[in-house]
Motif scaffolding. Structure first.
Motif, PDB file in Angstrom:
ATOM      1  N   SER A 102       9.398  -9.262 -46.422  1.00 60.70           N
ATOM      2  CA  SER A 102       8.002  -8.849 -46.450  1.00 60.70           C
ATOM      3  C   SER A 102       7.749  -7.996 -47.680  1.00 60.70           C
ATOM      4  O   SER A 102       8.610  -7.265 -48.154  1.00 60.70           O
ATOM      5  CB  SER A 102       7.654  -8.069 -45.177  1.00 60.70           C
TER       6      SER A 102
ATOM      7  N   SER B 100      11.050 -14.685 -41.865  1.00 57.24           N
ATOM      8  CA  SER B 100      11.462 -13.509 -41.101  1.00 57.24           C
ATOM      9  C   SER B 100      12.970 -13.485 -40.874  1.00 57.24           C
ATOM     10  O   SER B 100      13.506 -12.484 -40.399  1.00 57.24           O
ATOM     11  CB  SER B 100      10.733 -13.456 -39.753  1.00 57.24           C
TER      12      SER B 100
ATOM     13  N   ASP C 236      10.400  -7.897 -33.717  1.00 55.20           N
ATOM     14  CA  ASP C 236      10.144  -6.864 -34.728  1.00 55.20           C
ATOM     15  C   ASP C 236      10.023  -7.476 -36.123  1.00 55.20           C
ATOM     16  O   ASP C 236       9.180  -7.068 -36.924  1.00 55.20           O
ATOM     17  CB  ASP C 236      11.271  -5.829 -34.718  1.00 55.20           C
ATOM     18  N   ARG C 237      10.860  -8.450 -36.395  1.00 56.48           N
ATOM     19  CA  ARG C 237      10.861  -9.050 -37.736  1.00 56.48           C
ATOM     20  C   ARG C 237       9.570  -9.819 -38.023  1.00 56.48           C
ATOM     21  O   ARG C 237       9.043  -9.755 -39.139  1.00 56.48           O
ATOM     22  CB  ARG C 237      12.069  -9.966 -37.898  1.00 56.48           C
TER      23      ARG C 237
ATOM     24  N   LYS D 213       6.644  -9.269 -36.749  1.00 56.51           N
ATOM     25  CA  LYS D 213       5.565  -8.295 -36.919  1.00 56.51           C
ATOM     26  C   LYS D 213       5.654  -7.641 -38.297  1.00 56.51           C
ATOM     27  O   LYS D 213       4.626  -7.451 -38.968  1.00 56.51           O
ATOM     28  CB  LYS D 213       5.614  -7.248 -35.809  1.00 56.51           C
ATOM     29  N   SER D 214       6.847  -7.334 -38.746  1.00 57.04           N
ATOM     30  CA  SER D 214       7.027  -6.734 -40.073  1.00 57.04           C
ATOM     31  C   SER D 214       6.597  -7.691 -41.181  1.00 57.04           C
ATOM     32  O   SER D 214       6.143  -7.260 -42.246  1.00 57.04           O
ATOM     33  CB  SER D 214       8.493  -6.342 -40.286  1.00 57.04           C
TER      34      SER D 214
ATOM     35  N   ASP E 256       3.066  -7.078 -42.441  1.00 57.39           N
ATOM     36  CA  ASP E 256       2.687  -5.724 -42.827  1.00 57.39           C
ATOM     37  C   ASP E 256       1.681  -5.689 -43.972  1.00 57.39           C
ATOM     38  O   ASP E 256       0.779  -4.845 -43.993  1.00 57.39           O
ATOM     39  CB  ASP E 256       3.934  -4.919 -43.232  1.00 57.39           C
ATOM     40  N   SER E 257       1.840  -6.582 -44.943  1.00 55.25           N
ATOM     41  CA  SER E 257       0.991  -6.542 -46.135  1.00 55.25           C
ATOM     42  C   SER E 257      -0.143  -7.557 -46.094  1.00 55.25           C
ATOM     43  O   SER E 257      -0.830  -7.752 -47.102  1.00 55.25           O
ATOM     44  CB  SER E 257       1.855  -6.789 -47.392  1.00 55.25           C
ATOM     45  N   CYS E 258      -0.334  -8.215 -44.962  1.00 57.65           N
ATOM     46  CA  CYS E 258      -1.319  -9.303 -44.893  1.00 57.65           C
ATOM     47  C   CYS E 258      -2.240  -9.143 -43.695  1.00 57.65           C
ATOM     48  O   CYS E 258      -2.605 -10.133 -43.039  1.00 57.65           O
ATOM     49  CB  CYS E 258      -0.615 -10.653 -44.834  1.00 57.65           C
ATOM     50  N   ALA E 259      -2.624  -7.928 -43.374  1.00 57.86           N
ATOM     51  CA  ALA E 259      -3.500  -7.693 -42.224  1.00 57.86           C
ATOM     52  C   ALA E 259      -4.836  -8.396 -42.421  1.00 57.86           C
ATOM     53  O   ALA E 259      -5.408  -8.394 -43.513  1.00 57.86           O
ATOM     54  CB  ALA E 259      -3.706  -6.195 -42.032  1.00 57.86           C
TER      55      ALA E 259
ATOM     56  N   LEU F  39       0.208  -8.404 -31.428  1.00 59.92           N
ATOM     57  CA  LEU F  39      -0.144  -7.741 -32.678  1.00 59.92           C
ATOM     58  C   LEU F  39      -1.544  -8.112 -33.140  1.00 59.92           C
ATOM     59  O   LEU F  39      -2.328  -7.248 -33.563  1.00 59.92           O
ATOM     60  CB  LEU F  39       0.872  -8.110 -33.765  1.00 59.92           C
TER      61      LEU F  39
END
Length: 396
Positions: A34, A48, A60-61, A63-64, A67-70, A96
Protein backbone atom coordinates in the motif's frame (compact mmCIF):
# COMPACT_ATOMS: atom_id res chain seq x y z
CA UNK A 1 -7.22 9.79 -7.40
CA UNK A 2 -7.86 6.66 -9.46
CA UNK A 3 -11.29 5.73 -10.78
CA UNK A 4 -11.09 2.18 -9.42
CA UNK A 5 -9.00 0.30 -6.87
CA UNK A 6 -8.58 -3.45 -7.27
CA UNK A 7 -7.52 -5.39 -4.17
CA UNK A 8 -6.14 -8.88 -4.84
CA UNK A 9 -4.67 -11.45 -2.47
CA UNK A 10 -1.72 -12.35 -4.68
CA UNK A 11 0.42 -10.65 -7.29
CA UNK A 12 -0.56 -12.64 -10.35
CA UNK A 13 -4.21 -11.94 -9.55
CA UNK A 14 -3.60 -8.23 -9.10
CA UNK A 15 -1.78 -8.05 -12.43
CA UNK A 16 -4.40 -10.19 -14.18
CA UNK A 17 -7.23 -7.92 -13.04
CA UNK A 18 -5.29 -4.73 -13.82
CA UNK A 19 -4.46 -5.91 -17.33
CA UNK A 20 -8.16 -6.23 -18.12
CA UNK A 21 -8.17 -2.44 -18.47
CA UNK A 22 -5.39 -2.25 -21.08
CA UNK A 23 -7.87 -1.84 -23.93
CA UNK A 24 -9.18 1.33 -22.23
CA UNK A 25 -6.11 2.93 -20.69
CA UNK A 26 -2.38 2.54 -20.18
CA UNK A 27 -2.57 4.51 -16.93
CA UNK A 28 -2.51 1.46 -14.67
CA UNK A 29 -0.36 0.66 -11.65
CA UNK A 30 0.09 -2.56 -9.70
CA UNK A 31 1.36 -1.89 -6.18
CA UNK A 32 3.16 -4.58 -4.20
CA UNK A 33 2.44 -2.71 -0.99
CA UNK A 34 0.00 0.00 0.00
CA UNK A 35 1.13 3.51 -0.74
CA UNK A 36 0.20 6.68 -2.55
CA UNK A 37 -0.66 5.75 -6.16
CA UNK A 38 0.48 7.81 -9.12
CA UNK A 39 -1.80 10.79 -9.60
CA UNK A 40 -2.11 9.87 -13.29
CA UNK A 41 -3.29 6.28 -12.73
CA UNK A 42 -6.91 5.58 -13.64
CA UNK A 43 -6.76 2.05 -12.23
CA UNK A 44 -4.69 0.91 -9.27
CA UNK A 45 -4.37 -2.74 -8.28
CA UNK A 46 -2.92 -3.54 -4.85
CA UNK A 47 -1.55 -6.94 -3.90
CA UNK A 48 -2.42 -7.51 -0.23
CA UNK A 49 -0.21 -10.65 -0.34
CA UNK A 50 -2.71 -12.39 1.92
CA UNK A 51 -3.49 -15.66 0.11
CA UNK A 52 -1.56 -17.70 2.67
CA UNK A 53 -2.25 -15.51 5.70
CA UNK A 54 -4.47 -16.29 8.65
CA UNK A 55 -8.04 -14.99 8.25
CA UNK A 56 -7.46 -12.21 10.80
CA UNK A 57 -4.21 -11.09 9.19
CA UNK A 58 -5.78 -11.21 5.73
CA UNK A 59 -8.59 -8.94 6.91
CA UNK A 60 -6.09 -6.40 8.24
CA UNK A 61 -4.06 -6.50 5.04
CA UNK A 62 -6.96 -5.80 2.70
CA UNK A 63 -8.08 -2.88 4.85
CA UNK A 64 -4.54 -1.47 4.83
CA UNK A 65 -4.48 -1.76 1.05
CA UNK A 66 -7.13 0.99 0.87
CA UNK A 67 -5.38 3.44 3.22
CA UNK A 68 -4.47 5.86 0.43
CA UNK A 69 -7.58 5.39 -1.73
CA UNK A 70 -10.52 6.37 0.48
CA UNK A 71 -13.72 7.09 -1.41
CA UNK A 72 -12.70 5.25 -4.59
CA UNK A 73 -14.88 2.39 -5.93
CA UNK A 74 -13.41 -1.01 -5.04
CA UNK A 75 -13.25 -4.34 -6.81
CA UNK A 76 -12.12 -7.21 -4.59
CA UNK A 77 -10.40 -9.58 -6.96
CA UNK A 78 -10.72 -13.17 -5.75
CA UNK A 79 -9.14 -16.34 -7.03
CA UNK A 80 -11.25 -17.93 -9.76
CA UNK A 81 -10.80 -21.30 -7.99
CA UNK A 82 -12.01 -19.78 -4.67
CA UNK A 83 -8.68 -20.22 -2.88
CA UNK A 84 -7.65 -17.83 -0.14
CA UNK A 85 -9.41 -16.00 2.68
CA UNK A 86 -12.56 -15.02 0.82
CA UNK A 87 -14.86 -14.75 3.82
CA UNK A 88 -12.59 -12.72 6.08
CA UNK A 89 -11.42 -10.36 3.34
CA UNK A 90 -14.88 -9.69 1.93
CA UNK A 91 -16.30 -9.16 5.42
CA UNK A 92 -13.48 -6.73 6.24
CA UNK A 93 -14.13 -4.64 3.13
CA UNK A 94 -17.89 -4.72 3.73
CA UNK A 95 -17.41 -3.36 7.23
CA UNK A 96 -14.77 -0.81 6.19
CA UNK A 97 -16.75 0.60 3.26
CA UNK A 98 -20.24 0.17 4.66
CA UNK A 99 -21.42 -1.36 1.38
CA UNK A 100 -22.93 -4.82 0.80
CA UNK A 101 -20.79 -6.60 -1.80
CA UNK A 102 -22.08 -8.04 -5.04
CA UNK A 103 -20.34 -11.34 -5.80
CA UNK A 104 -19.77 -12.88 -9.25
CA UNK A 105 -16.68 -15.12 -9.39
CA UNK A 106 -17.06 -16.67 -12.86
CA UNK A 107 -14.17 -16.46 -15.32
CA UNK A 108 -15.70 -17.61 -18.61
CA UNK A 109 -12.50 -17.07 -20.61
CA UNK A 110 -10.85 -19.85 -18.57
CA UNK A 111 -13.88 -22.16 -18.65
CA UNK A 112 -14.82 -21.33 -15.05
CA UNK A 113 -18.53 -20.62 -14.67
CA UNK A 114 -20.97 -20.52 -11.79
CA UNK A 115 -24.39 -22.18 -12.15
CA UNK A 116 -26.73 -22.85 -9.21
CA UNK A 117 -24.02 -21.40 -6.98
CA UNK A 118 -21.51 -24.12 -7.94
CA UNK A 119 -18.21 -23.25 -9.61
CA UNK A 120 -17.66 -25.52 -12.60
CA UNK A 121 -14.31 -25.79 -14.37
CA UNK A 122 -14.82 -26.85 -17.97
CA UNK A 123 -18.11 -28.37 -16.86
CA UNK A 124 -16.76 -30.22 -13.82
CA UNK A 125 -17.72 -29.03 -10.31
CA UNK A 126 -14.68 -27.65 -8.53
CA UNK A 127 -14.97 -30.20 -5.74
CA UNK A 128 -14.68 -33.02 -8.30
CA UNK A 129 -11.39 -31.70 -9.77
CA UNK A 130 -7.81 -31.99 -8.51
CA UNK A 131 -7.28 -28.24 -8.64
CA UNK A 132 -7.21 -27.93 -4.84
CA UNK A 133 -4.70 -30.75 -4.36
CA UNK A 134 -2.06 -28.35 -2.97
CA UNK A 135 -4.45 -26.73 -0.48
CA UNK A 136 -4.61 -27.72 3.17
CA UNK A 137 -8.30 -26.86 3.55
CA UNK A 138 -11.30 -28.73 2.18
CA UNK A 139 -12.52 -27.57 -1.21
CA UNK A 140 -15.76 -25.50 -1.00
CA UNK A 141 -18.73 -27.12 -2.72
CA UNK A 142 -20.34 -23.74 -3.54
CA UNK A 143 -19.36 -20.08 -3.72
CA UNK A 144 -21.60 -19.46 -0.70
CA UNK A 145 -19.65 -22.14 1.19
CA UNK A 146 -16.40 -20.30 0.40
CA UNK A 147 -17.94 -17.12 1.88
CA UNK A 148 -19.27 -18.78 5.04
CA UNK A 149 -20.15 -17.62 7.69
CA UNK A 150 -21.27 -14.50 5.79
CA UNK A 151 -24.99 -14.72 5.05
CA UNK A 152 -25.65 -14.87 1.32
CA UNK A 153 -28.55 -15.08 -1.09
CA UNK A 154 -28.23 -16.93 -4.42
CA UNK A 155 -28.92 -15.08 -7.66
CA UNK A 156 -29.65 -17.75 -10.27
CA UNK A 157 -28.74 -17.42 -13.93
CA UNK A 158 -32.34 -16.76 -14.89
CA UNK A 159 -32.43 -13.71 -12.62
CA UNK A 160 -29.19 -12.38 -14.11
CA UNK A 161 -30.68 -12.78 -17.59
CA UNK A 162 -33.87 -10.93 -16.65
CA UNK A 163 -31.93 -7.78 -17.45
CA UNK A 164 -30.10 -4.95 -15.73
CA UNK A 165 -33.14 -3.24 -14.22
CA UNK A 166 -34.68 -6.37 -12.74
CA UNK A 167 -31.34 -7.54 -11.39
CA UNK A 168 -30.67 -4.12 -9.84
CA UNK A 169 -33.95 -4.35 -7.92
CA UNK A 170 -32.99 -7.83 -6.70
CA UNK A 171 -29.53 -6.63 -5.60
CA UNK A 172 -31.06 -3.66 -3.78
CA UNK A 173 -33.44 -5.98 -1.94
CA UNK A 174 -30.55 -8.24 -0.93
CA UNK A 175 -28.62 -5.25 0.40
CA UNK A 176 -31.66 -4.08 2.39
CA UNK A 177 -31.82 -7.54 3.97
CA UNK A 178 -28.06 -7.38 4.73
CA UNK A 179 -27.37 -10.39 2.51
CA UNK A 180 -24.53 -10.81 0.03
CA UNK A 181 -25.87 -11.47 -3.44
CA UNK A 182 -23.95 -14.35 -5.06
CA UNK A 183 -24.58 -14.24 -8.80
CA UNK A 184 -24.43 -17.07 -11.30
CA UNK A 185 -22.71 -16.30 -14.61
CA UNK A 186 -21.75 -18.36 -17.64
CA UNK A 187 -20.66 -15.68 -20.10
CA UNK A 188 -19.00 -12.29 -20.24
CA UNK A 189 -22.41 -10.87 -21.14
CA UNK A 190 -23.76 -12.19 -17.82
CA UNK A 191 -20.94 -10.42 -15.98
CA UNK A 192 -21.65 -7.20 -17.88
CA UNK A 193 -25.24 -7.34 -16.59
CA UNK A 194 -24.06 -7.94 -13.00
CA UNK A 195 -21.67 -5.00 -13.20
CA UNK A 196 -24.24 -2.66 -14.72
CA UNK A 197 -26.90 -3.65 -12.18
CA UNK A 198 -24.51 -3.09 -9.26
CA UNK A 199 -23.72 0.37 -10.62
CA UNK A 200 -27.44 1.16 -10.77
CA UNK A 201 -27.81 0.35 -7.08
CA UNK A 202 -24.90 2.61 -6.07
CA UNK A 203 -22.24 4.58 -7.91
CA UNK A 204 -19.60 3.07 -5.61
CA UNK A 205 -20.41 -0.62 -5.44
CA UNK A 206 -18.16 -3.15 -3.73
CA UNK A 207 -17.67 -5.75 -6.45
CA UNK A 208 -16.26 -9.18 -5.62
CA UNK A 209 -15.12 -11.39 -8.46
CA UNK A 210 -12.37 -12.83 -10.60
CA UNK A 211 -10.65 -11.14 -13.52
CA UNK A 212 -13.87 -11.79 -15.45
CA UNK A 213 -15.70 -9.18 -13.38
CA UNK A 214 -12.71 -6.84 -13.72
CA UNK A 215 -13.03 -7.20 -17.49
CA UNK A 216 -16.72 -6.27 -17.24
CA UNK A 217 -15.72 -3.13 -15.32
CA UNK A 218 -13.16 -2.37 -18.01
CA UNK A 219 -15.70 -2.72 -20.81
CA UNK A 220 -17.87 -0.15 -19.04
CA UNK A 221 -15.00 2.34 -18.72
CA UNK A 222 -14.57 5.17 -21.21
CA UNK A 223 -11.30 4.78 -23.13
CA UNK A 224 -8.51 7.31 -22.90
CA UNK A 225 -8.65 9.92 -25.67
CA UNK A 226 -6.53 8.72 -28.60
CA UNK A 227 -5.72 5.50 -26.78
CA UNK A 228 -3.18 3.23 -28.44
CA UNK A 229 -1.00 0.35 -27.33
CA UNK A 230 2.50 1.25 -26.27
CA UNK A 231 5.54 -0.14 -28.07
CA UNK A 232 6.91 -3.19 -26.30
CA UNK A 233 10.51 -3.26 -25.04
CA UNK A 234 12.97 -6.05 -25.80
CA UNK A 235 14.82 -8.48 -23.55
CA UNK A 236 18.06 -10.28 -24.38
CA UNK A 237 17.60 -13.08 -21.87
CA UNK A 238 14.85 -14.57 -19.74
CA UNK A 239 14.60 -16.52 -16.51
CA UNK A 240 11.52 -18.71 -16.06
CA UNK A 241 10.65 -19.52 -12.45
CA UNK A 242 7.84 -22.06 -11.98
CA UNK A 243 6.96 -22.15 -8.31
CA UNK A 244 3.44 -23.42 -8.74
CA UNK A 245 2.21 -26.91 -7.90
CA UNK A 246 -0.61 -26.75 -10.47
CA UNK A 247 -0.86 -30.04 -12.44
CA UNK A 248 -0.66 -28.31 -15.86
CA UNK A 249 2.81 -26.87 -15.23
CA UNK A 250 4.62 -30.18 -15.82
CA UNK A 251 3.37 -30.41 -19.40
CA UNK A 252 4.32 -26.77 -20.02
CA UNK A 253 7.82 -27.27 -18.63
CA UNK A 254 8.35 -30.43 -20.67
CA UNK A 255 7.42 -28.56 -23.85
CA UNK A 256 9.77 -25.68 -23.03
CA UNK A 257 12.79 -27.76 -21.96
CA UNK A 258 14.18 -28.51 -25.47
CA UNK A 259 14.34 -24.79 -26.25
CA UNK A 260 16.00 -23.72 -22.99
CA UNK A 261 19.75 -23.34 -22.51
CA UNK A 262 19.56 -24.36 -18.85
CA UNK A 263 16.88 -26.38 -17.07
CA UNK A 264 17.17 -26.90 -13.31
CA UNK A 265 14.81 -29.02 -11.24
CA UNK A 266 15.36 -28.01 -7.63
CA UNK A 267 15.20 -30.59 -4.86
CA UNK A 268 12.77 -29.12 -2.30
CA UNK A 269 14.67 -30.49 0.69
CA UNK A 270 18.03 -29.15 -0.47
CA UNK A 271 16.37 -25.83 -1.15
CA UNK A 272 14.91 -25.68 2.34
CA UNK A 273 18.19 -26.75 3.94
CA UNK A 274 20.42 -24.13 2.31
CA UNK A 275 18.81 -21.70 -0.18
CA UNK A 276 21.98 -19.55 -0.26
CA UNK A 277 24.12 -22.44 -1.49
CA UNK A 278 21.49 -23.34 -4.09
CA UNK A 279 21.38 -19.69 -5.13
CA UNK A 280 25.13 -19.54 -5.74
CA UNK A 281 24.96 -22.65 -7.90
CA UNK A 282 22.01 -21.27 -9.87
CA UNK A 283 23.74 -17.96 -10.49
CA UNK A 284 26.79 -19.76 -11.89
CA UNK A 285 24.73 -22.08 -14.11
CA UNK A 286 22.41 -19.41 -15.51
CA UNK A 287 24.87 -16.52 -15.93
CA UNK A 288 25.25 -16.80 -19.72
CA UNK A 289 21.93 -18.47 -20.55
CA UNK A 290 19.56 -16.76 -22.95
CA UNK A 291 16.71 -18.88 -21.56
CA UNK A 292 17.00 -20.52 -18.15
CA UNK A 293 14.19 -22.48 -16.51
CA UNK A 294 13.94 -23.18 -12.79
CA UNK A 295 11.26 -25.30 -11.15
CA UNK A 296 10.64 -27.46 -8.11
CA UNK A 297 11.04 -31.20 -8.43
CA UNK A 298 7.66 -32.52 -7.34
CA UNK A 299 8.49 -36.16 -7.96
CA UNK A 300 8.13 -37.03 -4.31
CA UNK A 301 5.06 -34.85 -3.89
CA UNK A 302 5.06 -31.28 -2.62
CA UNK A 303 3.62 -31.00 0.88
CA UNK A 304 1.03 -28.24 1.30
CA UNK A 305 2.27 -27.50 4.82
CA UNK A 306 5.70 -26.61 3.41
CA UNK A 307 4.39 -24.36 0.63
CA UNK A 308 5.13 -21.04 2.35
CA UNK A 309 8.64 -22.07 3.39
CA UNK A 310 9.40 -23.40 -0.09
CA UNK A 311 8.25 -20.17 -1.70
CA UNK A 312 10.52 -18.15 0.60
CA UNK A 313 13.48 -20.45 -0.01
CA UNK A 314 12.89 -20.45 -3.78
CA UNK A 315 12.87 -16.65 -3.87
CA UNK A 316 16.07 -16.49 -1.82
CA UNK A 317 17.76 -18.90 -4.21
CA UNK A 318 16.49 -17.20 -7.38
CA UNK A 319 17.24 -13.59 -6.39
CA UNK A 320 20.98 -13.61 -7.32
CA UNK A 321 20.17 -14.92 -10.81
CA UNK A 322 17.31 -12.43 -11.29
CA UNK A 323 19.15 -9.34 -10.07
CA UNK A 324 21.01 -8.71 -13.36
CA UNK A 325 17.93 -7.19 -15.02
CA UNK A 326 17.04 -10.09 -17.29
CA UNK A 327 13.36 -10.66 -18.08
CA UNK A 328 11.46 -12.78 -15.57
CA UNK A 329 8.57 -15.15 -16.22
CA UNK A 330 7.08 -16.00 -12.82
CA UNK A 331 4.25 -18.53 -12.53
CA UNK A 332 2.21 -18.56 -9.33
CA UNK A 333 1.32 -15.40 -7.43
CA UNK A 334 3.19 -16.28 -4.24
CA UNK A 335 6.35 -17.07 -6.21
CA UNK A 336 6.13 -13.83 -8.17
CA UNK A 337 5.61 -11.74 -5.07
CA UNK A 338 8.45 -13.37 -3.13
CA UNK A 339 10.97 -12.98 -5.97
CA UNK A 340 10.07 -9.34 -6.61
CA UNK A 341 10.21 -8.57 -2.90
CA UNK A 342 13.79 -9.88 -2.84
CA UNK A 343 14.60 -7.58 -5.77
CA UNK A 344 13.06 -4.55 -4.05
CA UNK A 345 10.34 -4.04 -6.67
CA UNK A 346 7.44 -1.99 -5.29
CA UNK A 347 5.24 -1.50 -8.35
CA UNK A 348 4.64 -2.82 -11.84
CA UNK A 349 3.19 -1.20 -14.94
CA UNK A 350 1.18 -3.67 -17.06
CA UNK A 351 1.89 -3.35 -20.77
CA UNK A 352 0.25 -6.31 -22.51
CA UNK A 353 -1.36 -9.74 -22.15
CA UNK A 354 -0.15 -12.92 -23.82
CA UNK A 355 -1.03 -16.58 -23.16
CA UNK A 356 -3.17 -15.68 -20.12
CA UNK A 357 -0.13 -13.92 -18.64
CA UNK A 358 0.52 -10.24 -17.95
CA UNK A 359 3.64 -8.57 -19.29
CA UNK A 360 4.78 -5.63 -17.14
CA UNK A 361 7.78 -3.43 -16.55
CA UNK A 362 9.35 -2.26 -13.31
CA UNK A 363 10.58 1.24 -12.55
CA UNK A 364 14.02 0.25 -13.87
CA UNK A 365 12.59 -1.16 -17.09
CA UNK A 366 13.00 -4.83 -16.19
CA UNK A 367 10.45 -7.03 -17.91
CA UNK A 368 8.28 -9.11 -15.55
CA UNK A 369 5.69 -11.65 -16.70
CA UNK A 370 3.22 -12.97 -14.12
CA UNK A 371 0.56 -15.64 -14.45
CA UNK A 372 -1.58 -17.71 -12.09
CA UNK A 373 -0.13 -21.17 -11.74
CA UNK A 374 -3.23 -22.97 -13.03
CA UNK A 375 -3.36 -20.99 -16.30
CA UNK A 376 -1.96 -21.71 -19.73
CA UNK A 377 -2.00 -24.41 -22.38
CA UNK A 378 0.76 -26.95 -23.09
CA UNK A 379 2.75 -24.58 -25.35
CA UNK A 380 2.11 -21.41 -23.33
CA UNK A 381 5.52 -21.13 -21.67
CA UNK A 382 7.25 -21.52 -25.05
CA UNK A 383 5.06 -18.78 -26.49
CA UNK A 384 5.78 -16.49 -23.55
CA UNK A 385 9.53 -16.98 -23.92
CA UNK A 386 9.32 -16.25 -27.64
CA UNK A 387 7.28 -13.13 -26.95
CA UNK A 388 9.62 -11.81 -24.27
CA UNK A 389 12.69 -12.34 -26.45
CA UNK A 390 11.08 -10.52 -29.40
CA UNK A 391 9.05 -7.80 -27.72
CA UNK A 392 9.64 -5.40 -30.58
CA UNK A 393 7.13 -7.25 -32.75
CA UNK A 394 3.67 -5.80 -33.19
CA UNK A 395 0.94 -7.09 -30.80
CA UNK A 396 -0.84 -10.12 -32.19
Amino acid sequence: MPELVVVADDLSGASEAAAAFLLRTTRISVLLRSGVPSTSSRVVAVDSDSRGSSPADAADRVKSALDSCAGVPVLKKVDSLLRGNLASEVAALRDLLGVLPVVATALPAAGRVVVDGVLRVHGVPLHDTRLWHAEERAVPRTVAHALSPIETVPVPLAAVRDGVGALARLLAAAASARLLAVCDAETDADLDVVHAAARLVTDRPLLVGSAGLAAAAARAMAPDPQWRAEPLPTARSVLVVAGTAAPAIETQLAALAPEADVVVRLDPQLLLNDPSAVGRELAARTADARCAVLSLDGGAGLRPDLAARLTTALADAVAPSAADGRALILTGGATARAVLDRLGVERLRPVAEREQAVLSTTGTGQVVVTRPGSFGGPESLIELVHTVLSWNEEPR
